[in-house]
Design a protein around this motif. Structure first.
Motif, PDB file in Angstrom:
ATOM      1  N   VAL A  66       0.840  -1.202   0.000  1.00  0.00           N
ATOM      2  CA  VAL A  66       0.000   0.000   0.000  1.00  0.00           C
ATOM      3  C   VAL A  66       0.872   1.248   0.000  1.00  0.00           C
ATOM      4  CG1 VAL A  66      -1.713   1.318   1.307  1.00  0.00           C
ATOM      5  CG2 VAL A  66      -1.978  -1.155   1.044  1.00  0.00           C
ATOM      6  N   ARG A  67       1.891   1.264   0.828  1.00  0.00           N
ATOM      7  CA  ARG A  67       2.807   2.423   0.879  1.00  0.00           C
ATOM      8  C   ARG A  67       3.524   2.589  -0.449  1.00  0.00           C
ATOM      9  NH1 ARG A  67       3.756   7.361   1.788  1.00  0.00           N
ATOM     10  NH2 ARG A  67       5.878   7.872   2.416  1.00  0.00           N
ATOM     11  N   CYS A  68       3.956   1.507  -1.051  1.00  0.00           N
ATOM     12  CA  CYS A  68       4.634   1.558  -2.346  1.00  0.00           C
ATOM     13  C   CYS A  68       3.730   2.197  -3.397  1.00  0.00           C
ATOM     14  CB  CYS A  68       5.056   0.155  -2.787  1.00  0.00           C
ATOM     15  SG  CYS A  68       5.908   0.127  -4.374  1.00  0.00           S
ATOM     16  N   LEU A  69       2.471   1.778  -3.439  1.00  0.00           N
ATOM     17  CA  LEU A  69       1.539   2.331  -4.421  1.00  0.00           C
ATOM     18  C   LEU A  69       1.261   3.809  -4.164  1.00  0.00           C
ATOM     19  CD1 LEU A  69      -0.918  -0.672  -4.854  1.00  0.00           C
ATOM     20  CD2 LEU A  69       1.020  -0.019  -6.303  1.00  0.00           C
ATOM     21  N   GLU A  70       1.229   4.210  -2.903  1.00  0.00           N
ATOM     22  CA  GLU A  70       1.072   5.633  -2.575  1.00  0.00           C
ATOM     23  C   GLU A  70       2.251   6.433  -3.120  1.00  0.00           C
ATOM     24  OE1 GLU A  70      -1.350   5.058   1.653  1.00  0.00           O
ATOM     25  OE2 GLU A  70       0.782   5.577   1.686  1.00  0.00           O
ATOM     26  N   ALA A 108       2.130   6.733  -6.892  1.00  0.00           N
ATOM     27  CA  ALA A 108       1.119   7.682  -7.359  1.00  0.00           C
ATOM     28  C   ALA A 108       1.697   9.091  -7.494  1.00  0.00           C
ATOM     29  CB  ALA A 108      -0.075   7.682  -6.407  1.00  0.00           C
ATOM     30  N   ALA A 109       2.684   9.423  -6.685  1.00  0.00           N
ATOM     31  CA  ALA A 109       3.307  10.747  -6.737  1.00  0.00           C
ATOM     32  C   ALA A 109       4.590  10.763  -7.567  1.00  0.00           C
ATOM     33  CB  ALA A 109       3.617  11.217  -5.320  1.00  0.00           C
ATOM     34  N   MET A 110       4.990   9.609  -8.060  1.00  0.00           N
ATOM     35  CA  MET A 110       6.294   9.499  -8.710  1.00  0.00           C
ATOM     36  C   MET A 110       6.364  10.233 -10.050  1.00  0.00           C
ATOM     37  SD  MET A 110       9.297   8.329  -8.007  1.00  0.00           S
ATOM     38  CE  MET A 110       9.011   7.125  -6.735  1.00  0.00           C
ATOM     39  N   ALA A 111       5.307  10.238 -10.826  1.00  0.00           N
ATOM     40  CA  ALA A 111       5.358  10.851 -12.161  1.00  0.00           C
ATOM     41  C   ALA A 111       5.798  12.304 -12.082  1.00  0.00           C
ATOM     42  CB  ALA A 111       4.012  10.728 -12.862  1.00  0.00           C
ATOM     43  N   GLY A 112       5.214  13.064 -11.191  1.00  0.00           N
ATOM     44  CA  GLY A 112       5.584  14.470 -11.055  1.00  0.00           C
ATOM     45  C   GLY A 112       7.029  14.647 -10.618  1.00  0.00           C
ATOM     46  N   TYR A 136       6.703   8.910 -18.279  1.00  0.00           N
ATOM     47  CA  TYR A 136       6.828   7.997 -17.153  1.00  0.00           C
ATOM     48  C   TYR A 136       5.578   7.120 -17.059  1.00  0.00           C
ATOM     49  CZ  TYR A 136       7.032   6.224 -12.426  1.00  0.00           C
ATOM     50  OH  TYR A 136       7.033   5.394 -11.342  1.00  0.00           O
ATOM     51  N   ARG A 137       5.793   5.827 -16.879  1.00  0.00           N
ATOM     52  CA  ARG A 137       4.706   4.870 -16.719  1.00  0.00           C
ATOM     53  C   ARG A 137       5.205   3.676 -15.909  1.00  0.00           C
ATOM     54  NH1 ARG A 137       7.738   5.443 -21.118  1.00  0.00           N
ATOM     55  NH2 ARG A 137       7.986   3.720 -22.522  1.00  0.00           N
ATOM     56  N   PHE A 138       4.263   2.880 -15.393  1.00  0.00           N
ATOM     57  CA  PHE A 138       4.669   1.687 -14.633  1.00  0.00           C
ATOM     58  C   PHE A 138       3.619   0.608 -14.760  1.00  0.00           C
ATOM     59  CE2 PHE A 138       2.748   4.740 -11.720  1.00  0.00           C
ATOM     60  CZ  PHE A 138       1.795   3.999 -11.043  1.00  0.00           C
ATOM     61  N   TRP A 139       4.067  -0.625 -14.540  1.00  0.00           N
ATOM     62  CA  TRP A 139       3.221  -1.808 -14.669  1.00  0.00           C
ATOM     63  C   TRP A 139       3.521  -2.773 -13.531  1.00  0.00           C
ATOM     64  CZ3 TRP A 139       6.617  -0.107 -18.449  1.00  0.00           C
ATOM     65  CH2 TRP A 139       6.056   0.506 -19.566  1.00  0.00           C
TER      66      TRP A 139
END
Length: 107
Positions: free
Chosen positions: A16-20, A23-27, A37-40
């Motif tokens: 859950v923390r990783c996904l949070e 979510a802010a990583m692109a910026g 930037y994208r992720f899978w």
């Protein structure tokens, strides 16, 4: 232009923390010069994450690579920590260029 891939397995207890953080990583990545930037997440391997983006220079790649491995909050979410955060850059091969063909053939 370089295409960069970042690959790692999330610590299941910190998913859950990783996904949070993702979510802010692109910026954050775009502020450092990353584009598209994208992720899978792996279909056959849940928790296996691959991120991808483009940069213009080797210097941008190195700076982002160093920053991501030093990002302690994020690396705590990776199974095995920063040592298991695999980061690779790839450049296009121009097969019409003789030098590229020689490098490709190991000469």
């Amino acid at each position: 232009m370089l295409t960069v891939f970042i690959e790692y397995k999330t610590d299941e207890s910190k998913r859950v923390r990783c996904l949070e953080l993702l979510a802010a990583m692109a910026g954050r990545m775009e502020a450092m010069g990353a584009r598209q930037y994208r992720f899978w997440e792996g279909l056959d391997q849940p928790g296996l994450i691959v991120e991808a983006f483009d940069v213009e220079t080797v210097e941008q790649y190195v700076r982002i690579k160093q920053w991501r491995r030093a990002d302690q909050a994020f690396c705590e979410c990776v199974a095995g920590g920063a040592a298991k955060l695999n980061i690779w850059a790839f450049r296009p091969i121009d097969l019409a260029d003789k030098r590229s063909k020689q490098e490709y053939n190991g000469r």
